[in-house]
Design a protein around this motif. Structure first.
Motif, mmCIF file in Angstrom:
data_model
loop_
_atom_site.group_PDB
_atom_site.id
_atom_site.type_symbol
_atom_site.label_atom_id
_atom_site.label_comp_id
_atom_site.label_asym_id
_atom_site.label_seq_id
_atom_site.Cartn_x
_atom_site.Cartn_y
_atom_site.Cartn_z
ATOM 1 N N SER A 68 -9.285 -45.238 7.310
ATOM 2 C CA SER A 68 -8.059 -44.581 6.840
ATOM 3 C C SER A 68 -6.926 -45.584 6.674
ATOM 4 N N THR A 81 -9.012 -43.580 -5.377
ATOM 5 C CA THR A 81 -8.812 -44.417 -4.203
ATOM 6 C C THR A 81 -10.136 -44.676 -3.496
ATOM 7 N N ASP A 118 -4.739 -40.996 -7.130
ATOM 8 C CA ASP A 118 -5.689 -39.913 -7.015
ATOM 9 C C ASP A 118 -6.690 -40.229 -5.911
ATOM 10 N N LEU A 119 -7.045 -39.216 -5.106
ATOM 11 C CA LEU A 119 -7.922 -39.445 -3.964
ATOM 12 C C LEU A 119 -9.272 -40.016 -4.387
#
Length: 231
Positions: free
Chosen positions: A153, A6, A2-3
């Motif tokens: 990222s 994270t 899950d974003l």
């Protein structure tokens, strides 16, 4: 992952197992990270995946002295290389040195940088950065906005692959040597070195200051912005 999970669990990892990271996994990480934002979508970054043991060993050796200096300045109560530091105070602290700093640099990431499964050198192309604060009479920050989201990222994408990592800027103190070592020429400059691998212990919960400690309404001296249930 899950974003939100994270984002809330991607901490700095400096201890890795001996398990290698397959090139296909790293390729997926970089393929995702390339979608990071940058000014004018210039993507002003170049990345060197350092595999050669000799090059890795040289980077490890270059890393050690700045790390000793970092620990020495910290022990002296200084924020290492802060733009507002008194240069004389820094020089005095470094001249005094500490045995503890030398000892600490003989262990951990500084001593084993060459052994991490993935070692990435991230360069920024100065010719492609819109450093809008370039002409201000202060330390310039804006250009990094076109490079460091890519670095972050990489760490987020690595986390989604079950990896951990850390972004370190320590080798920038030895930028000329690193550039010669890795064949980087002007206008490229070293922005960071990123270590990745399978963590000995995966971070599950991070500790940070609540939103109300840094967010205010309308002015810096305004009312704290409601933080909710921050932890």
């Amino acid at each position: 992952m899950d974003l939100i999970d994270t984002l809330r669990s991607t901490g700095s990892v400096r201890d890795f197992t001996d398990e290698p990271v397959d090139d296909a996994v790293l390729a997926r990480v970089l393929d995702t990270a390339r979608f990071a934002p940058s000014g004018a979508n210039a993507q002003a970054w170049r990345l060197v995946v350092v595999k050669d043991p000799v090059l890795r060993g040289a980077l490890r050796d270059l890393y050690r002295r700045p790390w000793v200096e970092y620990l020495t300045l910290t022990a002296a109560g200084l924020r290492p290389w802060s733009p507002v530091n008194d240069p004389a105070a820094e020089a005095a602290a470094l001249a005094a040195g500490t045995a503890q700093a030398e000892e600490a640099a003989a262990a951990g990431l500084a001593a084993h940088l060459d052994e991490v499964p993935v070692l990435l050198a991230l360069f920024a192309d100065l010719s492609q950065l819109a450093a809008v604060d370039r002409d201000l009479d202060r330390y310039s920050l804006a250009g990094g906005a076109s490079v460091y989201p890519f670095a972050w990222s990489i760490l987020l994408a690595a986390r989604a692959e079950g990896l951990g990592g850390v972004l370190t800027t320590m080798l920038i103190r030895k930028e000329d040597e690193v550039k010669r070592l890795l064949g980087a020429e002007d206008p490229l400059v070293l922005a960071a070195v990123i270590a990745l691998g399978h963590p000995v212990r995966q971070v599950r919960r991070l500790t940070r200051q609540p939103v109300a400690s840094f967010a205010t309404v309308d002015r810096l001296d305004g009312a704290p912005f409601p933080a909710g249930n921050a932890d």
